[in-house]
Motif scaffolding. Structure first.
Motif, short mmCIF file in Angstrom:
data_model
loop_
_atom_site.label_atom_id
_atom_site.label_comp_id
_atom_site.label_asym_id
_atom_site.label_seq_id
_atom_site.Cartn_x
_atom_site.Cartn_y
_atom_site.Cartn_z
N PHE A 24 0.99 -1.08 0.05
CA PHE A 24 -0.01 -0.01 -0.06
C PHE A 24 0.81 1.14 -0.07
N PHE A 25 2.10 1.31 0.91
CA PHE A 25 2.78 2.47 0.82
C PHE A 25 3.62 2.75 -0.35
N THR A 26 4.06 1.54 -1.15
CA THR A 26 4.70 1.79 -2.30
C THR A 26 3.88 2.23 -3.37
N ILE A 27 2.61 1.59 -3.65
CA ILE A 27 1.72 2.07 -4.47
C ILE A 27 1.35 3.36 -4.38
N THR A 28 1.12 4.02 -3.22
CA THR A 28 0.46 5.48 -3.07
C THR A 28 1.64 6.27 -2.76
N LEU A 29 2.76 5.95 -3.06
CA LEU A 29 4.01 6.81 -2.68
C LEU A 29 3.85 8.31 -3.33
N PRO A 30 3.50 7.96 -5.07
CA PRO A 30 3.56 9.25 -5.83
C PRO A 30 2.35 10.19 -5.51
N GLN A 31 1.60 9.90 -4.84
CA GLN A 31 0.56 10.66 -4.29
C GLN A 31 0.60 11.18 -3.00
N ASN A 32 1.75 10.62 -2.09
CA ASN A 32 2.21 11.06 -0.71
C ASN A 32 2.93 12.33 -0.79
N SER A 72 9.36 8.64 -8.30
CA SER A 72 9.37 7.45 -8.94
C SER A 72 10.55 6.48 -8.72
N ALA A 73 11.68 6.93 -8.40
CA ALA A 73 12.80 6.28 -8.05
C ALA A 73 12.60 5.57 -6.71
N LEU A 74 11.94 6.45 -6.02
CA LEU A 74 11.79 5.84 -4.59
C LEU A 74 10.77 4.81 -4.52
N GLN A 75 9.80 4.91 -5.60
CA GLN A 75 8.94 3.97 -5.58
C GLN A 75 9.45 2.57 -5.90
N VAL A 76 10.43 2.63 -6.93
CA VAL A 76 11.06 1.04 -7.45
C VAL A 76 11.86 0.79 -6.06
N PHE A 77 12.47 1.74 -5.57
CA PHE A 77 13.49 1.24 -4.30
C PHE A 77 12.58 0.65 -3.08
N PHE A 78 11.29 1.23 -2.91
CA PHE A 78 10.60 0.58 -2.12
C PHE A 78 9.68 -0.88 -2.24
N ALA A 79 9.87 -0.98 -3.59
CA ALA A 79 9.12 -2.26 -4.19
C ALA A 79 10.18 -3.54 -3.76
N ILE A 80 11.68 -3.29 -3.75
CA ILE A 80 12.35 -4.25 -3.19
C ILE A 80 12.18 -4.96 -2.14
N PRO A 81 11.63 -4.20 -1.03
CA PRO A 81 11.46 -4.82 0.42
C PRO A 81 10.39 -5.51 0.27
N THR A 82 9.40 -5.05 -0.54
CA THR A 82 7.92 -5.47 -0.63
C THR A 82 8.14 -6.83 -1.14
N ILE A 83 8.72 -6.74 -2.27
CA ILE A 83 8.96 -8.29 -2.81
C ILE A 83 9.53 -9.41 -2.19
N TYR A 84 10.46 -8.87 -1.11
CA TYR A 84 11.32 -9.85 -0.46
C TYR A 84 10.50 -10.08 0.89
N ILE A 85 9.50 -9.34 1.23
CA ILE A 85 8.69 -9.87 2.21
C ILE A 85 7.58 -10.89 1.62
N ALA A 86 7.49 -10.72 0.38
CA ALA A 86 6.41 -11.64 -0.29
C ALA A 86 7.06 -12.85 -0.35
N ILE A 87 8.40 -13.22 -0.57
CA ILE A 87 9.23 -14.02 -0.77
C ILE A 87 9.34 -15.01 0.50
#
Length: 139
Positions: A24-32, A72-87
């Motif tokens: 949720f944080f990663t997806i809504t980051l551009p609007q934050n 947008s670069a921060l959004q990609v950066f925060f996507a990495i831990p999100t994927i890690y948690i999913a794994i």
């Protein structure tokens, strides 16, 4: 077998909640807007930017524009831990499903997930306890 299963289930639920919050944080980051303002303030206080202003040069881009581009670069950066948690959640789910059939394999899987999730503090403690109990019972 109930205690290891319960600890594993609690860990899995916590991981799923962390994953949902992170997603949720990663997806809504551009609007934050507050995050964008924080990045802009950081860029305004950057020593290189201050030297540019002190020398009398006009920066080619304002900190606000730079912050908007950085989001947008921060959004990609925060996507990495999100994927890690999913794994990690998938590994815990696998361990949970094999507890009754293969306790040794489940113990190894839970230990692996515990090591991978060390940054979360509570989850690895639960997983190490569950894995240790399974290893002791299967021996």
């Amino acid at each position: 077998m109930k205690t290891p299963k319960m600890l594993t289930l609690i860990s899995l639920v916590l991981l799923v909640l962390i994953f949902i919050a992170s997603l949720f944080f990663t997806i809504t980051l551009p609007q934050n807007q507050s995050m964008e303002q924080t990045v802009a303030r950081y860029l305004e206080n950057d020593p290189k930017y201050q030297r540019t202003l002190d020398s009398g040069e006009t920066p080619s881009i304002s900190p606000d524009e730079m912050a908007a581009e950085t989001m947008s670069a921060l959004q990609v950066f925060f996507a990495i831990p999100t994927i890690y948690i999913a794994i990690i959640a998938i590994i815990v789910l696998i361990g949970y499903t094999i507890i009754s059939k293969r306790p040794k394999g489940a113990a190894l899987t839970l230990f692996s997930a515990g090591v991978l999730s060390l940054a979360t503090v509570i989850i690895p403690v639960l997983l190490f306890i569950a894995g240790g109990m399974l290893k002791k019972r299967s021996a």
